[in-house]
Design a protein around this motif. Structure first.
Motif, PDB file in Angstrom:
ATOM      1  N   ILE A  19       0.842  -1.196   0.000  1.00 54.28           N
ATOM      2  CA  ILE A  19       0.000   0.000   0.000  1.00 54.28           C
ATOM      3  C   ILE A  19       0.877   1.246   0.000  1.00 54.28           C
ATOM      4  O   ILE A  19       2.028   1.219   0.423  1.00 54.28           O
ATOM      5  N   ALA A  20       0.302   2.322  -0.507  1.00 52.73           N
ATOM      6  CA  ALA A  20       0.899   3.657  -0.408  1.00 52.73           C
ATOM      7  C   ALA A  20       0.042   4.422   0.588  1.00 52.73           C
ATOM      8  O   ALA A  20      -1.192   4.467   0.447  1.00 52.73           O
ATOM      9  N   LEU A  21       0.697   4.991   1.594  1.00 49.98           N
ATOM     10  CA  LEU A  21      -0.010   5.720   2.651  1.00 49.98           C
ATOM     11  C   LEU A  21       0.407   7.181   2.664  1.00 49.98           C
ATOM     12  O   LEU A  21       1.591   7.497   2.576  1.00 49.98           O
ATOM     13  N   HIS A  22      -0.587   8.049   2.798  1.00 49.89           N
ATOM     14  CA  HIS A  22      -0.340   9.466   3.043  1.00 49.89           C
ATOM     15  C   HIS A  22      -1.168   9.844   4.254  1.00 49.89           C
ATOM     16  O   HIS A  22      -2.391   9.682   4.250  1.00 49.89           O
ATOM     17  N   GLN A  23      -0.504  10.295   5.289  1.00 50.61           N
ATOM     18  CA  GLN A  23      -1.164  10.655   6.548  1.00 50.61           C
ATOM     19  C   GLN A  23      -2.060   9.511   7.047  1.00 50.61           C
ATOM     20  O   GLN A  23      -3.218   9.704   7.388  1.00 50.61           O
TER      21      GLN A  23
END
Length: 191
Positions: A68-72
Motif C-alpha cells: 500500500i501507499a499511505l499518506h497521513q
C-alpha cells in the motif's frame, strides 16, 4: 517501510497489515470499479474489474505482501500480489489464468516460470500522475523477487491509462486475446 517524497508530501510504501488498511483498499477498489466510474471518465481515469473481500485480501496477505501507499495514515494506492495457487478463488479470474496457461514468454511457456500475478493496482484519483503505480510495483518486486521471476497481469485493451502506466513501469505485452466481448493484453514484468 519505504518513505518517499512525491510533490513535497510524504508517502510511505509498505505491506498492508490491519483490517482498517484492508478496508481502505476495498473502499478504493469500489470507488474505481468499472461499475462506479462513469463511462465518459473511463478512458482518461482507468477502472478496475475484479472485486475482493476482506477475507480474501487477508488470505492473500498471509501468502504475499499486499503493498500500500499511505499518506497521513490513509491508503491512497495499493498493489495486490496474487500467487498462482489462488487461481480458483475468484471465479471471474479463472478465464484469465486459463489464458496465462497458453502464453509463452521469451521462448518458454509462462507456466514454466515461477510468477506472481499483479492481482490489481490502483491509485486514488487525487494522487495520480505522481508515479505511484510504478513505485507500488517496485516495492512489491523488492519484497518478492527472490521467489519469482515474473509479475504477470492482464489489462483490457480499452483501458489505455492502465496500459500506458504498466508500460512505464516496465511491463511488456506477451500476448493478447479476445474473450468474446473484449480484447485483453497479457503483460509481463521481468524481475
Amino acid at each position: 517501510m519505504t518513505p518517499n517524497r512525491e510533490n513535497n508530501i510524504e508517502i510511505i510504501f509498505r505491506p498492508a497489515k490491519t483490517d482498517q488498511e484492508f478496508e481502505q483498499i476495498l473502499a478504493l477498489q469500489k470507488a474505481n470499479h468499472l461499475a462506479a466510474v462513469p463511462e465518459e471518465h473511463q478512458e482518461n481515469q482507468g477502472f478496475l474489474f475484479a472485486q475482493h473481500t476482506l477475507e480474501l485480501l487477508k488470505e492473500m496477505a498471509a501468502e504475499e505482501p499486499q503493498v500500500i501507499a499511505l499518506h497521513q495514515d490513509k491508503v491512497i494506492g495499493y498493489n495486490l500480489a496474487m500467487p498462482v495457487s489462488f487461481r480458483n478463488k475468484i471465479p471471474s479470474l479463472i478465464p484469465m489464468f486459463n489464458e496465462f496457461d497458453k502464453v509463452s514468454y521469451k521462448g518458454k511457456a509462462l507456466n514454466e516460470y515461477r510468477y506472481i500475478v499483479g492481482g490489481q493496482v490502483c491509485v486514488s484519483s487525487d494522487y495520480r500522475g505522481m508515479g505511484l503505480l510504478h513505485r507500488l510495483y517496485a516495492e512489491t518486486k523488492n519484497l518478492v523477487e527472490d521467489r519469482y521471476a515474473l509479475c504477470v497481469t492482464e489489462i483490457v485493451s480499452r483501458n489505455l491509462v492502465s496500459m500506458k502506466s504498466h508500460e512505464k513501469a516496465g511491463f511488456e505485452v506477451a500476448s493478447s486475446y479476445h474473450d468474446g466481448s473484449q480484447h485483453w493484453n497479457i503483460v509481463v514484468q521481468q524481475y
